[in-house]
Design an enzyme around this catalytic site. Structure first.
Site, PDB file in Angstrom:
ATOM      1  N   HIS A 115       1.265  -1.140   0.197  1.00  0.00           N
ATOM      2  CA  HIS A 115       0.178   0.129  -0.113  1.00  0.00           C
ATOM      3  C   HIS A 115       0.675   1.131   0.016  1.00  0.00           C
ATOM      4  O   HIS A 115       0.302   2.760   0.609  1.00  0.00           O
ATOM      5  CB  HIS A 115      -1.101   0.251   0.973  1.00  0.00           C
ATOM      6  CG  HIS A 115      -2.164  -1.184   1.730  1.00  0.00           C
ATOM      7  ND1 HIS A 115      -3.009  -1.153   0.583  1.00  0.00           N
ATOM      8  CD2 HIS A 115      -1.557  -2.242   2.021  1.00  0.00           C
ATOM      9  CE1 HIS A 115      -3.397  -3.048   0.924  1.00  0.00           C
ATOM     10  NE2 HIS A 115      -2.008  -3.165   2.023  1.00  0.00           N
ATOM     11  N   GLN A 133     -16.069 -22.387 -42.842  1.00  0.00           N
ATOM     12  CA  GLN A 133     -15.637 -22.298 -44.238  1.00  0.00           C
ATOM     13  C   GLN A 133     -13.767 -21.694 -43.849  1.00  0.00           C
ATOM     14  O   GLN A 133     -13.199 -21.917 -43.756  1.00  0.00           O
ATOM     15  CB  GLN A 133     -16.033 -20.956 -44.794  1.00  0.00           C
ATOM     16  CG  GLN A 133     -15.288 -20.545 -45.733  1.00  0.00           C
ATOM     17  CD  GLN A 133     -16.019 -19.813 -47.291  1.00  0.00           C
ATOM     18  OE1 GLN A 133     -15.010 -18.276 -47.253  1.00  0.00           O
ATOM     19  NE2 GLN A 133     -16.993 -20.033 -47.952  1.00  0.00           N
ATOM     20  N   SER A 154      16.562  15.418 -20.158  1.00  0.00           N
ATOM     21  CA  SER A 154      15.991  17.184 -20.284  1.00  0.00           C
ATOM     22  C   SER A 154      16.136  17.682 -21.377  1.00  0.00           C
ATOM     23  O   SER A 154      17.226  18.421 -21.278  1.00  0.00           O
ATOM     24  CB  SER A 154      15.350  17.292 -18.348  1.00  0.00           C
ATOM     25  OG  SER A 154      14.537  18.336 -18.564  1.00  0.00           O
ATOM     26  N   LYS A 210      18.922  15.042 -15.028  1.00  0.00           N
ATOM     27  CA  LYS A 210      18.344  14.050 -15.106  1.00  0.00           C
ATOM     28  C   LYS A 210      18.501  12.578 -15.851  1.00  0.00           C
ATOM     29  O   LYS A 210      18.870  13.117 -17.019  1.00  0.00           O
ATOM     30  CB  LYS A 210      16.625  14.034 -16.056  1.00  0.00           C
ATOM     31  CG  LYS A 210      15.839  15.376 -14.927  1.00  0.00           C
ATOM     32  CD  LYS A 210      14.786  16.015 -15.680  1.00  0.00           C
ATOM     33  CE  LYS A 210      13.844  14.436 -14.859  1.00  0.00           C
ATOM     34  NZ  LYS A 210      12.318  14.791 -15.391  1.00  0.00           N
ATOM     35  N   ASN A 263      16.900  10.274 -16.625  1.00  0.00           N
ATOM     36  CA  ASN A 263      14.596   9.375 -16.913  1.00  0.00           C
ATOM     37  C   ASN A 263      14.937   7.738 -16.968  1.00  0.00           C
ATOM     38  O   ASN A 263      15.471   7.008 -18.027  1.00  0.00           O
ATOM     39  CB  ASN A 263      14.337  10.013 -18.060  1.00  0.00           C
ATOM     40  CG  ASN A 263      13.765  10.962 -17.333  1.00  0.00           C
ATOM     41  OD1 ASN A 263      14.250  11.570 -16.371  1.00  0.00           O
ATOM     42  ND2 ASN A 263      13.680  11.789 -18.811  1.00  0.00           N
ATOM     43  N   SER A 320     -11.148 -10.813 -41.866  1.00  0.00           N
ATOM     44  CA  SER A 320     -10.033 -10.859 -42.894  1.00  0.00           C
ATOM     45  C   SER A 320      -8.971  -9.774 -42.826  1.00  0.00           C
ATOM     46  O   SER A 320      -7.768  -9.785 -42.132  1.00  0.00           O
ATOM     47  CB  SER A 320     -11.010 -11.054 -44.273  1.00  0.00           C
ATOM     48  OG  SER A 320      -9.287 -10.421 -45.745  1.00  0.00           O
TER      49      SER A 320
END
Length: 470
Positions: free
Chosen positions: A181, A262, A310, A316, A318, A355
Site C-alpha cells: 500500500h 469456411q 531533459s 536528469k 530518466n 480478414s
C-alpha cells in the site's frame, strides 16, 4: 503528376519520417525480425508455400490423372518457396490488380512460374485444386503465427527471463524494504522480488509455447464438398491431415483442425493472443515497479555518452526504457485483446470481418517485440544502489514490530499485537525504543537475544533461498 503516380511515389518513398506507423518508421530497425514473417510479403510467401505443398501432395495421392512429379519438378517447386523475394511479392500484387482477389493472384503467379516446365504446365489445373481461399489463408496465418511466436516472441521472452534470473541470483542476499500500500512493510531481498517475476514469466511462457497452431484444409464450408465431387472414394480428410501435419517442405508442420465452417474458428489464435497479453501484463507490472525503484534510488542507470534526459534539467537520467516498454505493452495488449475477442466470432459459415483484422497480427506482435527490446535495454542499464537500500532499511525499525509480537504470541504474552501497535503505529521508531521493549519481555533469554540481534536488513525470512531457487 496523376493521383495514381503520386500515390505510387509516396509508397515508394516511405521512410523513418514519412511512415504512418512507428513500427515501419521510428522503430523499423527494432522490429526487423518480424517483417519477413508478419508483413504482407510474409503472408504471400506462406500462401505460396501452402499452394506448393498441396500441389506436390496431390501428385503423390495416387490419382491416374496426376502422376507423381519428377525430382527436378519437386526441387523447382520448393525453390519457389525457398527463394521467394520482394520482387515475387510485387509480381503477385500486379496479378491482384487484375483479379482483385489476392488468393487467385497467388494461383495465377504460380501457374506463370510453370511456363517452360512441360510437366508442371500439364498439371497446372491441380494448383489450388478443390481449395477455398480460406484453406490457403488460414494455413498461411498459422505458419506466420508459428514463426512469429517461435522465432521472435519466445526468444525475446526467454532473453528477459534469463536476464531476470541472473539478477535474482546476483541480488538474492541484498535486503530491501517492502512497500505494501505504498507504506513500509516486512523486508524482502531485491533478488526475491525479481524472482517473483521470473516465476510468473516462466509459467506464461509455457502457455504461449503450448498453444497448438491449428489449420484446416476442408473446402468451402468444412465438408470436403468439392473434393468428394472429383474423387468420392478417396479419404480426403486423411489426406488433408497429412498435408497439414507433415513437416515442411512437403507439408506444413501444423496441427490439423478437423471441424470448421469456411474459416478455421480462430480459437487457438485467441488462446495464443491471450497468453501473450498475459505475459505483457506481467511485464507492465514489472516496468512500473522498476520505475518506482529507480525513483526511490534503489537502482541507478548507467549513463550513455551524449544522451540528454531533459531539455532544461541537465541532471536528469530518466527511466525511459521502462516507460517505453510500458506504453508499447499497453498498445500491444489493446490489439491482442481485440484480436482474441473478435476473431472467434463469424456470422454463420463466413463473414469477412476477420480478414482485415488478421492483417494486424504483426502490428500487435510488433509492439510486443519492441517492448521486450526496450525492457532488455533498460535491465542491462541498471546498477544496484545498496547504500540507498540500506539507508531505507535503517530508517524503518518499525518493521520489527512484526517479529517481536509474533515471538511474544508464541509464549502466550497477552495483548502482544496491541502492545506493539501502541509503540509503533504512526510513530518514528528507534532501535533503542524497540530494544528497551524486547529486554523487558517475559520470554526465554535466548529469544530475547535473538530479537535484540535482529535488524531490518536481517529480517528477510527465506527470501534469499527463494531467489536462488528460480
Amino acid at each position: 503528376m496523376s493521383n495514381t503516380h503520386t500515390s505510387q511515389a509516396t509508397s515508394q518513398a516511405i521512410s523513418q519520417v514519412t511512415a504512418l506507423s512507428p513500427l515501419d518508421g521510428r522503430y523499423a530497425g527494432k522490429v526487423a525480425a518480424l517483417r519477413p514473417l508478419m508483413s504482407e510479403q510474409g503472408y504471400m510467401h506462406r500462401r505460396v508455400q501452402v499452394e506448393i505443398a498441396w500441389f506436390i501432395a496431390l501428385s503423390d495421392a495416387g490419382f491416374a490423372e496426376f502422376k507423381p512429379l519428377s525430382a527436378a519438378s519437386r526441387a523447382y517447386l520448393i525453390s519457389l518457396v525457398t527463394n521467394f523475394s520482394t520482387e515475387d511479392a510485387l509480381a503477385i500484387k500486379d496479378e491482384e490488380k487484375v483479379t482483385n482477389h489476392d488468393v487467385k493472384a497467388v494461383e495465377y503467379w504460380i501457374k506463370k512460374k510453370f511456363k517452360g516446365h512441360t510437366e508442371l504446365e500439364a498439371a497446372s489445373e491441380f494448383v489450388h485444386f478443390a481449395c477455398t481461399s480460406e484453406d490457403i489463408n488460414n494455413t498461411s496465418h498459422a505458419l506466420q503465427l508459428q514463426a512469429g511466436r517461435d522465432e521472435v516472441i519466445l526468444p525475446g521472452l526467454d532473453g528477459l527471463i534469463a536476464k531476470l534470473r541472473e539478477m535474482a541470483h546476483a541480488f538474492a542476499d541484498v535486503p530491501m524494504l517492502s512497500r505494501t500500500h505504498g507504506q513500509t512493510a516486512s523486508p524482502t531481498t531485491v533478488g526475491k522480488e525479481v524472482a517473483n517475476v521470473v516465476v510468473r514469466l516462466k509459467q506464461v511462457r509455457e502457455r504461449i509455447a503450448g498453444v497448438h497452431i491449428m489449420a484446416k484444409m476442408n473446402g468451402a464450408v468444412g465438408n470436403y464438398n468439392a473434393h468428394m465431387s472429383a474423387w468420392p472414394d478417396f479419404d480426403w480428410e486423411a489426406f488433408s491431415r497429412k498435408v497439414v501435419e507433415t513437416p515442411a517442405p512437403l507439408g506444413l508442420g501444423l496441427t490439423f483442425q478437423p471441424y470448421s465452417i469456411q474459416i478455421e474458428h480462430h480459437d487457438y489464435m485467441a488462446e495464443l493472443f491471450d497468453a501473450v497479453a498475459r505475459a505483457n501484463t506481467i511485464l507492465i507490472d514489472w516496468s512500473r515497479d522498476v520505475w518506482g525503484y529507480v525513483s526511490l534510488g534503489y537502482f541507478k542507470q548507467r549513463l550513455k555518452a551524449g544522451e540528454i534526459g531533459s531539455s532544461t534539467m541537465p541532471h536528469k537520467v530518466n527511466p525511459i526504457d521502462f516507460e517505453n516498454a510500458e506504453g508499447n505493452l499497453g498498445l500491444a495488449n489493446a490489439m491482442l485483446k481485440h484480436l482474441s475477442e473478435k476473431l472467434p466470432i463469424s456470422r454463420w459459415q463466413r463473414d469477412l470481418t476477420d480478414s482485415t483484422v488478421l492483417r494486424n497480427m504483426g502490428v500487435a506482435l510488433g509492439y510486443t517485440a519492441l517492448a521486450y527490446q526496450s525492457l532488455s535495454v533498460g535491465l542491462n542499464k541498471l546498477e544496484l544502489n545498496e547504500e540507498a537500500l540500506a539507508a531505507d532499511l535503517d530508517a524503518a525499525w518499525e518493521v520489527l514490530a512484526e517479529p517481536i509480537q509474533t515471538v511474544m504470541r508464541r509464549y502466550g504474552v497477552q495483548g502482544a499485537y496491541e502492545q506493539l501497535k501502541e509503540v509503533t503505529r504512526g510513530k518514528t521508531v528507534t532501535a533503542e525504543a524497540l530494544h528497551g521493549l524486547i529486554a523487558s519481555l517475559q520470554i526465554p533469554q535466548a529469544d530475547i537475544d535473538r530479537l535484540l540481534a535482529m535488524t531490518p536488513g536481517s529480517y528477510v525470512g527465506k527470501a534469499a533461498e527463494l531467489a536462488r531457487r528460480v
